[in-house]
Design a protein around this motif. Structure first.
Motif, short mmCIF file in Angstrom:
data_model
loop_
_atom_site.label_atom_id
_atom_site.label_comp_id
_atom_site.label_asym_id
_atom_site.label_seq_id
_atom_site.Cartn_x
_atom_site.Cartn_y
_atom_site.Cartn_z
N ALA A 174 87.63 -34.80 -16.77
CA ALA A 174 89.02 -34.45 -17.10
C ALA A 174 89.09 -33.07 -17.72
O ALA A 174 90.00 -32.28 -17.44
CB ALA A 174 89.61 -35.49 -18.04
N LYS A 175 88.10 -32.73 -18.58
CA LYS A 175 88.07 -31.40 -19.20
C LYS A 175 87.84 -30.32 -18.17
O LYS A 175 88.44 -29.24 -18.23
CB LYS A 175 86.99 -31.33 -20.27
CG LYS A 175 87.30 -32.12 -21.52
CD LYS A 175 86.16 -32.04 -22.52
CE LYS A 175 86.43 -32.89 -23.74
NZ LYS A 175 85.30 -32.85 -24.69
N LEU A 176 86.98 -30.64 -17.18
CA LEU A 176 86.69 -29.64 -16.14
C LEU A 176 87.88 -29.46 -15.19
O LEU A 176 88.04 -28.38 -14.61
CB LEU A 176 85.46 -30.07 -15.34
CG LEU A 176 84.13 -30.04 -16.09
CD1 LEU A 176 83.01 -30.61 -15.22
CD2 LEU A 176 83.78 -28.61 -16.51
N GLN A 177 88.68 -30.48 -15.02
CA GLN A 177 89.84 -30.41 -14.12
C GLN A 177 90.95 -29.53 -14.68
O GLN A 177 91.77 -29.02 -13.93
CB GLN A 177 90.39 -31.81 -13.82
CG GLN A 177 89.43 -32.70 -13.07
CD GLN A 177 89.16 -32.22 -11.66
OE1 GLN A 177 90.06 -31.69 -11.00
NE2 GLN A 177 87.95 -32.37 -11.21
N LYS A 178 91.00 -29.34 -15.99
CA LYS A 178 92.07 -28.54 -16.61
C LYS A 178 91.86 -27.09 -16.43
O LYS A 178 91.11 -26.43 -16.09
CB LYS A 178 92.16 -28.86 -18.10
CG LYS A 178 92.66 -30.25 -18.34
CD LYS A 178 92.78 -30.49 -19.82
CE LYS A 178 93.27 -31.91 -20.08
NZ LYS A 178 93.40 -32.21 -21.46
N LYS B 3 84.00 -39.48 -17.24
CA LYS B 3 85.42 -39.30 -16.92
C LYS B 3 86.05 -38.29 -17.86
O LYS B 3 86.86 -37.47 -17.48
CB LYS B 3 86.16 -40.66 -17.01
CG LYS B 3 85.89 -41.55 -15.83
CD LYS B 3 86.69 -42.85 -15.95
CE LYS B 3 86.46 -43.75 -14.77
NZ LYS B 3 87.24 -45.00 -14.86
N GLU B 4 85.67 -38.37 -19.13
CA GLU B 4 86.21 -37.43 -20.12
C GLU B 4 85.75 -36.00 -19.80
O GLU B 4 86.55 -35.06 -19.83
CB GLU B 4 85.72 -37.84 -21.52
CG GLU B 4 86.31 -37.03 -22.63
CD GLU B 4 85.81 -37.50 -23.99
OE1 GLU B 4 85.39 -36.63 -24.77
OE2 GLU B 4 85.83 -38.71 -24.24
N GLN B 5 84.49 -35.84 -19.47
CA GLN B 5 83.97 -34.52 -19.11
C GLN B 5 84.65 -34.00 -17.84
O GLN B 5 84.97 -32.82 -17.73
CB GLN B 5 82.45 -34.57 -18.92
CG GLN B 5 81.67 -34.75 -20.19
CD GLN B 5 80.16 -34.89 -19.93
OE1 GLN B 5 79.72 -34.85 -18.79
NE2 GLN B 5 79.41 -35.08 -21.00
#
Length: 98
Positions: free
Chosen positions: A94-98, A90-92
């Motif tokens: 979220a980083k890719l979604q930015k 989920k953290e990875q």
């Protein structure tokens, strides 16, 4: 474990049968006394087998409980591991979604 109990029971029954046969063949006593000895031997064998079966049942129940307990801990470990990996993903993401 079950194999050991089976082997033990087989050995006890086999030993009792051989002992009874030899006892009858070489018995210096009369028929009444010999029959009483056989009856007493049968009762002793019956008590011994009952005791061994009760002990085997207790051992089986304890082994079952230990297995369930171990599986429960392992299940919790797997769930914790998967939750950690999910949080990382989920953290990875979220980083890719930015």
């Amino acid at each position: 474990m079950a194999n050991n109990v089976g082997n033990t029971l087989l050995a006890v029954v086999g030993g009792a049968a051989i002992g009874a046969a030899l006892g009858i063949l070489f018995a210096p006593d009369s028929g009444d006394k010999t029959r009483k000895k056989i009856k007493d031997g049968y009762k002793d064998l019956q008590k011994d087998l009952k005791s061994k079966l009760v002990n085997a049942k207790v051992d089986l129940e304890q082994t079952y409980e230990e297995l369930l307990s171990n599986m429960s801990y392992k299940t919790e470990d797997v769930i914790s591991f998967l939750e950690t990996k999910l949080a990382d993903l989920k953290e990875q993401n979220a980083k890719l979604q930015k």
